[in-house]
Motif scaffolding. Sequence first.
Motif, PDB file in Angstrom:
ATOM      1  N   TRP A   1      41.086  44.481  39.969  1.00  0.00           N
ATOM      2  CA  TRP A   1      41.996  44.711  38.697  1.00  0.00           C
ATOM      3  C   TRP A   1      41.422  45.116  37.241  1.00  0.00           C
ATOM      4  CZ3 TRP A   1      43.922  43.035  34.335  1.00  0.00           C
ATOM      5  CH2 TRP A   1      45.705  43.619  33.726  1.00  0.00           C
TER       6      TRP A   1
ATOM      7  N   THR B   1      48.792  39.281  41.796  1.00  0.00           N
ATOM      8  CA  THR B   1      47.591  39.052  43.232  1.00  0.00           C
ATOM      9  C   THR B   1      46.860  39.863  42.889  1.00  0.00           C
ATOM     10  OG1 THR B   1      49.481  37.465  44.502  1.00  0.00           O
ATOM     11  CG2 THR B   1      47.610  38.229  45.763  1.00  0.00           C
ATOM     12  N   GLY B   2      45.142  39.294  43.505  1.00  0.00           N
ATOM     13  CA  GLY B   2      44.010  40.513  43.686  1.00  0.00           C
ATOM     14  C   GLY B   2      43.096  39.830  42.938  1.00  0.00           C
TER      15      GLY B   2
END
Length: 295
Positions: free
Chosen positions: A191, A185-186
């Motif tokens: 990231w 998740t991100g």
Amino acid sequence: MPTSKQIQIMPTVVDPRTSIVPTPQHAPFRKRIAFAIGRILALVMRTRANAIESGTRIRAPHLLDRLIRNGIQAQALQERDHVRLRDIHRNYWSKEALKFGSDYGFRFEEQFLQFDVEMLRVAFKHFDRNNLDSVIELGCGNGKVLEYVSQQIASCEEFIGIDIDPNRIDANKHHYEGQQLEFVTGNALSWLQTHVKPSMMLMTNGGVLEYFLHSEVIEIFELAAQQSNTAIALIETVGSDHDLDKDTQTHPYGREFAFSHNYLHLLKEAGFKIRHFSERRCENGDRWVRIFATH
């Protein structure tokens, strides 16, 4: 819900439903009416408008919600506030990706496998001759494309899907448990800033980078270009009237005022070599570009 008929290849035409919309005045007449009503409603119903814009009121079964969203977007267009448009999209997808994957799960079979996989076959042949350690899918959705790629590149050991919706990622982790897939998740750009590395292929499918700013797409490509033996595979939509030969700028476009980027130009500017480029236009107005590039 679109049917398979709506994704057939159509002649090259400019479709007003998916053309560039630099200001509200450039939108089709019916959309301009919706803008005007929505802007008034957003002023009168300020609390509701704030909830819609922030993403705390995402699903819009009520006509008022849709009109207010149109009014908010019209104001952002009028002010040429691309950051605000980006944030509206980000707030939406951070909560709605799971539902979208459920409603449009058929796109893997009826769109990707029928029309778009040809670009990835070029990538597979390239990596028959070149080492590949990681495949990173930005905006991985339901994970079907990442799973397909993992079955085609046996020499690669790391397959990571990134999505902004935590519910979508949790569902993927459960569904693909035991497989050689990792889900995170991100925000994709954030990231990548700490995880980019050599021998990596970045991949998108179904329209992902259209929700990123021009500067953010540049940064993603430049981060990849800083490493050796990197590749980028994109399946994205652009404005039906975006001249990719001459117009190197980014423009809001289409029904939801995402961003039409000139991916070919941006990839070349980052130092990538275009190995494959193709596009198709569809009955529903969408214009898809498929690009594979290496550095």
